[in-house]
Design a protein around this motif. Sequence first.
Motif, short mmCIF file in Angstrom:
data_model
loop_
_atom_site.label_atom_id
_atom_site.label_comp_id
_atom_site.label_asym_id
_atom_site.label_seq_id
_atom_site.Cartn_x
_atom_site.Cartn_y
_atom_site.Cartn_z
N TRP A 162 0.84 -1.21 0.00
CA TRP A 162 0.00 0.00 0.00
C TRP A 162 0.86 1.25 0.00
O TRP A 162 0.55 2.24 0.64
N ARG A 164 2.66 4.63 -0.30
CA ARG A 164 2.26 6.01 -0.58
C ARG A 164 3.16 6.64 -1.65
O ARG A 164 2.78 7.61 -2.29
N ARG A 173 -3.86 0.63 -8.01
CA ARG A 173 -3.90 0.19 -6.62
C ARG A 173 -3.87 -1.33 -6.56
O ARG A 173 -4.34 -2.00 -7.48
#
Length: 206
Positions: A162, A164, A173
């Motif tokens: 995940w 950033r 994603r």
Amino acid sequence: MQQHPNVVIVGAGPAGLTAANILSQHGWPITVIEADATPTSRDQGGSLDLHPDDGQLALAKAGLLQEFLSLARHEDQESRDVDAVSGKVMQVEIPEPGTGNRPEIDRVVLRQLLLQRLDTGAILWDSPVQGISDRPDGRYDIHFSHCTRGPFDIVIGADGAWSRVRTALSDVRPSYTGVTFMELWLHDVDRRHPALADLVGHGTLF
């Protein structure tokens, strides 16, 4: 005199800290940002087996290979494949004593090894990254819930699935594939579950 770029590494896992060690060895100024509150604030998961052509090669470049080899569990290189339904052992690999080149190491021990040569002031613990933005001059800022740090010339994303940092490159994603990973712990296995201990042996059970 040539000036090295200012590098920020997001993520203090094995990959991020190995990169930090390699860059630091060559005089590059680095900052490591990690969401964990402290190096030992949570369990790091199961052990790792590092292979000569990838993990061990990276540690050699970081100048930490011999220390890794002295800490690793060379006796835990056994491997067993078991049928998920019947429990039948399908395949066993047990290297002869003194052989095998993929020793295991606990993730907590590996993190301690990777931290020992880094300047403690270069690592920002308890600092979950909210995002990254580029500046007009081509450098980057790192955003947190309470502040922004920067500018940095290079940003290395080592912050997992995940990430950033990945959002600065792509809007893709991670998606669920239908495969689920479950983690559990069995304590005092040799005494309470001797049959399981014998089945797993010194190494990995698939």
